[in-house]
Design a protein around this motif. Structure first.
Motif, PDB file in Angstrom:
ATOM      1  N   PHE A   1      11.172  99.223  27.864  1.00 35.99           N
ATOM      2  CA  PHE A   1      12.121  98.196  27.434  1.00 35.99           C
ATOM      3  C   PHE A   1      13.423  98.256  28.235  1.00 35.99           C
ATOM      4  N   LEU A   2      14.024  99.423  28.366  1.00 34.45           N
ATOM      5  CA  LEU A   2      15.296  99.554  29.100  1.00 34.45           C
ATOM      6  C   LEU A   2      15.135  99.194  30.578  1.00 34.45           C
ATOM      7  N   PRO A   3      14.130  99.736  31.282  1.00 35.39           N
ATOM      8  CA  PRO A   3      13.963  99.295  32.674  1.00 35.39           C
ATOM      9  C   PRO A   3      13.721  97.784  32.785  1.00 35.39           C
ATOM     10  N   SER A   4      13.041  97.204  31.804  1.00 38.77           N
ATOM     11  CA  SER A   4      12.828  95.758  31.820  1.00 38.77           C
ATOM     12  C   SER A   4      14.151  95.004  31.702  1.00 38.77           C
ATOM     13  N   LEU A   5      15.056  95.505  30.871  1.00 39.85           N
ATOM     14  CA  LEU A   5      16.384  94.877  30.773  1.00 39.85           C
ATOM     15  C   LEU A   5      17.109  94.936  32.117  1.00 39.85           C
ATOM     16  N   VAL A   6      16.996  96.087  32.800  1.00 43.70           N
ATOM     17  CA  VAL A   6      17.632  96.233  34.117  1.00 43.70           C
ATOM     18  C   VAL A   6      17.023  95.234  35.101  1.00 43.70           C
ATOM     19  N   LEU A   7      15.694  95.142  35.110  1.00 46.84           N
ATOM     20  CA  LEU A   7      15.030  94.191  35.999  1.00 46.84           C
ATOM     21  C   LEU A   7      15.430  92.758  35.663  1.00 46.84           C
ATOM     22  N   GLY A   8      15.559  92.459  34.371  1.00 52.51           N
ATOM     23  CA  GLY A   8      15.978  91.121  33.957  1.00 52.51           C
ATOM     24  C   GLY A   8      17.397  90.799  34.385  1.00 52.51           C
ATOM     25  N   MET A   9      18.280  91.796  34.325  1.00 56.51           N
ATOM     26  CA  MET A   9      19.658  91.582  34.768  1.00 56.51           C
ATOM     27  C   MET A   9      19.702  91.380  36.282  1.00 56.51           C
ATOM     28  N   LEU A  10      18.841  92.101  37.007  1.00 66.82           N
ATOM     29  CA  LEU A  10      18.752  91.889  38.456  1.00 66.82           C
ATOM     30  C   LEU A  10      18.235  90.483  38.756  1.00 66.82           C
ATOM     31  N   TRP A  11      17.256  90.032  37.972  1.00 64.11           N
ATOM     32  CA  TRP A  11      16.735  88.677  38.148  1.00 64.11           C
ATOM     33  C   TRP A  11      17.848  87.656  37.906  1.00 64.11           C
ATOM     34  N   GLU A  12      18.611  87.843  36.820  1.00 66.87           N
ATOM     35  CA  GLU A  12      19.701  86.916  36.506  1.00 66.87           C
ATOM     36  C   GLU A  12      20.740  86.899  37.621  1.00 66.87           C
ATOM     37  N   ARG A  13      20.955  88.036  38.245  1.00 64.36           N
ATOM     38  CA  ARG A  13      22.001  88.159  39.263  1.00 64.36           C
ATOM     39  C   ARG A  13      21.546  87.681  40.641  1.00 64.36           C
ATOM     40  N   HIS A  14      20.321  88.092  41.043  1.00 65.50           N
ATOM     41  CA  HIS A  14      19.876  87.845  42.414  1.00 65.50           C
ATOM     42  C   HIS A  14      18.750  86.823  42.525  1.00 65.50           C
ATOM     43  N   ASN A  15      18.093  86.526  41.412  1.00 63.63           N
ATOM     44  CA  ASN A  15      17.001  85.546  41.409  1.00 63.63           C
ATOM     45  C   ASN A  15      15.954  85.885  42.479  1.00 63.63           C
TER      46      ASN A  15
END
Length: 143
Positions: free
Chosen positions: A106-120
């Motif tokens: 769950f936590l790594p997924s949040l990090v990946l999601g934040m990277l997606w939101e930032r860098h697409n």
């Protein structure tokens, strides 16, 4: 490019957290881990998260930081779309992993999601996801 490098370094520095979970009883091949990480990122970050971003409120909280010289705003808290995507990501791991391992993504997924939101960038998310998988599954060989 400098901001991209800092973001990637921060995300990759979380890979050792995989060592907190119990060691896996099997070690999948490197090509399998690469393919699996790519498929998961295309499904979760490339499909579900953008869908939720279009249909849910953008921010869950108001904490934001502005980077000088950067047009985008990077939220310090995950958006609702990221949280929902991460819940589904962790739930999907319940089919193949014990409960603790599934919850551990769950936590790594949040990090990946934040990277997606930032860098697409699916490529960025895939590379970091793949690195997490290598750190988790190959740690018995690295110890």
């Amino acid at each position: 490019m400098k901001l991209f490098s800092k973001t990637m370094f921060t995300a990759l520095s979380l890979a050792p957290l995989a060592w907190i979970l119990p060691a896996p009883s099997y070690i999948p091949s490197v090509p399998f881990l690469a393919t699996l990480a790519l498929c998961e990122e295309v499904l979760f970050r490339g499909t579900l998260q953008p869908f939720f971003q279009r249909h849910l409120p953008r921010k869950l909280f108001i904490a934001e930081i502005h980077h000088s010289g950067v047009d985008r705003i990077f939220s310090l808290t995950p958006g609702l779309a990221n949280i929902l995507t991460s819940i589904l990501f962790a739930a999907g791991h319940l089919f193949f992993h014990p409960t603790l391992w599934a919850a551990g993504v769950f936590l790594p997924s949040l990090v990946l999601g934040m990277l997606w939101e930032r860098h697409n960038s699916i490529t960025l998310c895939w590379l970091i996801h793949f690195t997490y998988n290598i750190a988790f599954f190959y740690r018995p060989l690295l110890s």
